[in-house]
Design a protein around this motif. Structure first.
Motif, PDB file in Angstrom:
ATOM      1  N   ILE A 182       0.853  -1.188   0.000  1.00  0.00           N
ATOM      2  CA  ILE A 182       0.000   0.000   0.000  1.00  0.00           C
ATOM      3  C   ILE A 182       0.888   1.237   0.000  1.00  0.00           C
ATOM      4  O   ILE A 182       1.822   1.348   0.801  1.00  0.00           O
ATOM      5  CB  ILE A 182      -0.921   0.013   1.234  1.00  0.00           C
ATOM      6  CG1 ILE A 182      -1.823  -1.227   1.235  1.00  0.00           C
ATOM      7  CG2 ILE A 182      -1.754   1.283   1.283  1.00  0.00           C
ATOM      8  CD1 ILE A 182      -2.619  -1.384   2.515  1.00  0.00           C
ATOM      9  N   LEU A 183       0.597   2.153  -0.903  1.00  0.00           N
ATOM     10  CA  LEU A 183       1.380   3.382  -1.025  1.00  0.00           C
ATOM     11  C   LEU A 183       0.607   4.573  -0.484  1.00  0.00           C
ATOM     12  O   LEU A 183      -0.621   4.601  -0.488  1.00  0.00           O
ATOM     13  CB  LEU A 183       1.747   3.652  -2.488  1.00  0.00           C
ATOM     14  CG  LEU A 183       2.498   2.560  -3.236  1.00  0.00           C
ATOM     15  CD1 LEU A 183       2.755   3.009  -4.665  1.00  0.00           C
ATOM     16  CD2 LEU A 183       3.804   2.216  -2.547  1.00  0.00           C
ATOM     17  N   LYS A 184       1.375   5.570  -0.034  1.00  0.00           N
ATOM     18  CA  LYS A 184       0.765   6.821   0.374  1.00  0.00           C
ATOM     19  C   LYS A 184       1.265   7.919  -0.557  1.00  0.00           C
ATOM     20  O   LYS A 184       1.533   7.672  -1.728  1.00  0.00           O
ATOM     21  CB  LYS A 184       1.118   7.131   1.832  1.00  0.00           C
ATOM     22  CG  LYS A 184       0.166   8.124   2.478  1.00  0.00           C
ATOM     23  CD  LYS A 184       0.611   8.497   3.883  1.00  0.00           C
ATOM     24  CE  LYS A 184      -0.306   9.569   4.438  1.00  0.00           C
ATOM     25  NZ  LYS A 184       0.145  10.035   5.772  1.00  0.00           N
ATOM     26  N   CYS A 185       1.374   9.144  -0.039  1.00  0.00           N
ATOM     27  CA  CYS A 185       1.829  10.252  -0.861  1.00  0.00           C
ATOM     28  C   CYS A 185       3.262  10.006  -1.342  1.00  0.00           C
ATOM     29  O   CYS A 185       4.062   9.353  -0.683  1.00  0.00           O
ATOM     30  CB  CYS A 185       1.753  11.564  -0.074  1.00  0.00           C
ATOM     31  SG  CYS A 185       2.680  11.555   1.463  1.00  0.00           S
ATOM     32  N   TRP A 191      13.015  -2.831 -11.654  1.00  0.00           N
ATOM     33  CA  TRP A 191      11.588  -2.637 -11.385  1.00  0.00           C
ATOM     34  C   TRP A 191      10.782  -3.888 -11.733  1.00  0.00           C
ATOM     35  O   TRP A 191       9.910  -4.319 -10.982  1.00  0.00           O
ATOM     36  CB  TRP A 191      11.094  -1.420 -12.162  1.00  0.00           C
ATOM     37  CG  TRP A 191       9.612  -1.180 -12.093  1.00  0.00           C
ATOM     38  CD1 TRP A 191       8.744  -1.156 -13.135  1.00  0.00           C
ATOM     39  CD2 TRP A 191       8.827  -0.905 -10.924  1.00  0.00           C
ATOM     40  NE1 TRP A 191       7.473  -0.895 -12.703  1.00  0.00           N
ATOM     41  CE2 TRP A 191       7.487  -0.734 -11.351  1.00  0.00           C
ATOM     42  CE3 TRP A 191       9.127  -0.801  -9.571  1.00  0.00           C
ATOM     43  CZ2 TRP A 191       6.449  -0.447 -10.460  1.00  0.00           C
ATOM     44  CZ3 TRP A 191       8.087  -0.521  -8.685  1.00  0.00           C
ATOM     45  CH2 TRP A 191       6.775  -0.348  -9.123  1.00  0.00           C
ATOM     46  N   GLU A 192      11.086  -4.487 -12.878  1.00  0.00           N
ATOM     47  CA  GLU A 192      10.365  -5.687 -13.296  1.00  0.00           C
ATOM     48  C   GLU A 192      10.612  -6.844 -12.315  1.00  0.00           C
ATOM     49  O   GLU A 192       9.695  -7.621 -12.012  1.00  0.00           O
ATOM     50  CB  GLU A 192      10.790  -6.083 -14.707  1.00  0.00           C
ATOM     51  CG  GLU A 192      10.285  -5.113 -15.772  1.00  0.00           C
ATOM     52  CD  GLU A 192      10.931  -5.335 -17.123  1.00  0.00           C
ATOM     53  OE1 GLU A 192      11.691  -6.337 -17.259  1.00  0.00           O
ATOM     54  OE2 GLU A 192      10.695  -4.535 -18.043  1.00  0.00           O
ATOM     55  N   TYR A 193      11.838  -6.946 -11.803  1.00  0.00           N
ATOM     56  CA  TYR A 193      12.134  -8.021 -10.856  1.00  0.00           C
ATOM     57  C   TYR A 193      11.404  -7.796  -9.530  1.00  0.00           C
ATOM     58  O   TYR A 193      10.872  -8.729  -8.940  1.00  0.00           O
ATOM     59  CB  TYR A 193      13.641  -8.125 -10.616  1.00  0.00           C
ATOM     60  CG  TYR A 193      14.011  -9.262  -9.686  1.00  0.00           C
ATOM     61  CD1 TYR A 193      13.771 -10.576 -10.054  1.00  0.00           C
ATOM     62  CD2 TYR A 193      14.581  -9.013  -8.442  1.00  0.00           C
ATOM     63  CE1 TYR A 193      14.099 -11.628  -9.208  1.00  0.00           C
ATOM     64  CE2 TYR A 193      14.908 -10.052  -7.584  1.00  0.00           C
ATOM     65  CZ  TYR A 193      14.661 -11.367  -7.977  1.00  0.00           C
ATOM     66  OH  TYR A 193      14.975 -12.399  -7.129  1.00  0.00           O
ATOM     67  N   VAL A 194      11.363  -6.545  -9.073  1.00  0.00           N
ATOM     68  CA  VAL A 194      10.648  -6.229  -7.837  1.00  0.00           C
ATOM     69  C   VAL A 194       9.169  -6.593  -7.974  1.00  0.00           C
ATOM     70  O   VAL A 194       8.552  -7.124  -7.041  1.00  0.00           O
ATOM     71  CB  VAL A 194      10.813  -4.740  -7.470  1.00  0.00           C
ATOM     72  CG1 VAL A 194       9.919  -4.367  -6.286  1.00  0.00           C
ATOM     73  CG2 VAL A 194      12.266  -4.448  -7.116  1.00  0.00           C
ATOM     74  N   LEU A 195       8.597  -6.339  -9.151  1.00  0.00           N
ATOM     75  CA  LEU A 195       7.186  -6.652  -9.380  1.00  0.00           C
ATOM     76  C   LEU A 195       6.924  -8.158  -9.376  1.00  0.00           C
ATOM     77  O   LEU A 195       5.779  -8.581  -9.212  1.00  0.00           O
ATOM     78  CB  LEU A 195       6.723  -6.054 -10.710  1.00  0.00           C
ATOM     79  CG  LEU A 195       6.625  -4.533 -10.763  1.00  0.00           C
ATOM     80  CD1 LEU A 195       6.151  -4.078 -12.140  1.00  0.00           C
ATOM     81  CD2 LEU A 195       5.685  -4.004  -9.681  1.00  0.00           C
ATOM     82  N   PRO A 217       1.909  -0.657  -6.991  1.00  0.00           N
ATOM     83  CA  PRO A 217       1.401   0.222  -8.051  1.00  0.00           C
ATOM     84  C   PRO A 217       2.533   0.949  -8.763  1.00  0.00           C
ATOM     85  O   PRO A 217       3.608   1.156  -8.189  1.00  0.00           O
ATOM     86  CB  PRO A 217       0.496   1.204  -7.288  1.00  0.00           C
ATOM     87  CG  PRO A 217       0.122   0.480  -6.038  1.00  0.00           C
ATOM     88  CD  PRO A 217       1.312  -0.350  -5.680  1.00  0.00           C
ATOM     89  N   GLN A 218       2.280   1.346  -9.990  1.00  0.00           N
ATOM     90  CA  GLN A 218       3.288   2.037 -10.793  1.00  0.00           C
ATOM     91  C   GLN A 218       3.828   3.272 -10.092  1.00  0.00           C
ATOM     92  O   GLN A 218       4.987   3.653 -10.266  1.00  0.00           O
ATOM     93  CB  GLN A 218       2.681   2.426 -12.149  1.00  0.00           C
ATOM     94  CG  GLN A 218       3.635   3.130 -13.098  1.00  0.00           C
ATOM     95  CD  GLN A 218       4.784   2.240 -13.562  1.00  0.00           C
ATOM     96  OE1 GLN A 218       4.630   1.012 -13.612  1.00  0.00           O
ATOM     97  NE2 GLN A 218       5.919   2.843 -13.907  1.00  0.00           N
ATOM     98  N   SER A 224       9.392   5.159  -8.546  1.00  0.00           N
ATOM     99  CA  SER A 224      10.442   6.126  -8.201  1.00  0.00           C
ATOM    100  C   SER A 224      11.013   5.845  -6.827  1.00  0.00           C
ATOM    101  O   SER A 224      12.240   5.892  -6.630  1.00  0.00           O
ATOM    102  CB  SER A 224       9.882   7.556  -8.251  1.00  0.00           C
ATOM    103  OG  SER A 224       9.534   7.913  -9.560  1.00  0.00           O
ATOM    104  N   TRP A 225      10.144   5.549  -5.855  1.00  0.00           N
ATOM    105  CA  TRP A 225      10.622   5.247  -4.502  1.00  0.00           C
ATOM    106  C   TRP A 225      11.479   3.987  -4.500  1.00  0.00           C
ATOM    107  O   TRP A 225      12.523   3.934  -3.845  1.00  0.00           O
ATOM    108  CB  TRP A 225       9.446   5.091  -3.543  1.00  0.00           C
ATOM    109  CG  TRP A 225       9.880   4.807  -2.137  1.00  0.00           C
ATOM    110  CD1 TRP A 225      10.164   5.711  -1.155  1.00  0.00           C
ATOM    111  CD2 TRP A 225      10.114   3.508  -1.552  1.00  0.00           C
ATOM    112  NE1 TRP A 225      10.562   5.070  -0.003  1.00  0.00           N
ATOM    113  CE2 TRP A 225      10.537   3.715  -0.218  1.00  0.00           C
ATOM    114  CE3 TRP A 225      10.008   2.200  -2.028  1.00  0.00           C
ATOM    115  CZ2 TRP A 225      10.851   2.662   0.637  1.00  0.00           C
ATOM    116  CZ3 TRP A 225      10.330   1.149  -1.171  1.00  0.00           C
ATOM    117  CH2 TRP A 225      10.747   1.391   0.148  1.00  0.00           C
TER     118      TRP A 225
END
Length: 260
Positions: free
Chosen positions: A70-73, A119-123, A129-130, A134-135
């Protein structure tokens, strides 16, 4: 100009396009190192460390076993649980130490060509979420820089003691290590390193949250209020700098206590 493998680092320097390598002790987030006991004249006890976190259980996950995040700001993770956030942060630290994903012989992070691959490996291991891309990449960046700083320290200690570099060659591919050593020994890099160390020594009010993020702490504090209001700056500051009396820290607690 991107820096490629073997020898290109030196070619870039010859063209006066050097971008200083930032020396840092960051690993996912900049945090206190345990070296001195605040308020005690006793020498700190030597502590056994487990070594780098490997998170083999997360690397072994299948797509069906992925943990949703879950992401926030600003795309920062806050859940579902604090453990999930810490697991993600530590997992990203392991990626930064894997040269297949984050090769070390690049001067700066933007030049590293594997951002999409990371990024693809983390997914494959987390459902993010996309907006979190950046984080994720910035967190790997901080760990990557911290890992290079650790390797440099090992190299300088080996040179000082006149010992071999076998341990380093176990950690870093030969071509990448040669590029790193060539870069570390250039005059511009040595000057930048001295400057960065002086600046780092001025930091004496660091947070003590470990791999947790500010966003996760703010979310946690909001849950303590019936109306889920934002915590005050004073409360947030105090909570982010709580110290464990059984641990030792790199910096003095004086300025932090004064600010409180």
């Amino acid at each position: 100009m991107s820096i490629n493998v073997s020898g290109i680092v030196l070619e870039r320097e010859a063209k006066n396009e050097v971008q200083p390598m930032i020396e840092t002790d960051n690993v996912a987030h900049e945090r206190e190192a345990e070296t001195m006991i605040e308020g005690s004249s006793e020498a700190p006890k030597i502590k056994k460390h487990r070594g780098p976190t490997k998170k083999t259980d997360i690397h072994a996950r299948t797509l069906e076993e992925r943990t949703p995040i879950i992401l926030k700001c600003y795309g920062q993770p806050i859940g579902p649980t604090p453990k999930d956030v810490k697991d993600l942060s530590r997992f990203l630290g392991t990626i930064a130490r894997t040269t297949e994903n984050a090769p070390l012989n690049y001067v700066d992070w933007p030049s590293v060509p594997t951002h999409d691959q990371i990024w693809e490996y983390v997914l494959e291991k987390f459902m993010i979420p996309q907006e979190g891309r950046s984080w994720v990449l910035e967190t790997v960046n901080l760990s990557w820089r911290g890992y290079k700083s650790k390797l440099k320290k090992m190299y300088l200690e080996a040179v000082e003691k006149g010992s071999n570099l076998d341990k380093l060659y176990e950690l870093v591919p030969e071509d990448e290590l040669k590029d790193l050593i060539s870069y570390w020994n250039t005059s511009p890099t040595k000057e930048q390193s001295k400057k960065n160390k002086r600046n780092r020594e001025k930091l004496d009010d660091m947070h003590t949250m470990g791999p947790s993020s500010y966003a996760a702490l703010r979310h946690k504090l909001k849950q303590e209020y019936p109306n889920k209001q934002e915590p005050s700056k004073a409360k947030f500051y105090r909570e982010s700098r709580i110290r464990n009396l059984k641990k030792t820290y790199k910096t003095s607690y004086g300025n932090t206590k004064a600010n409180m």
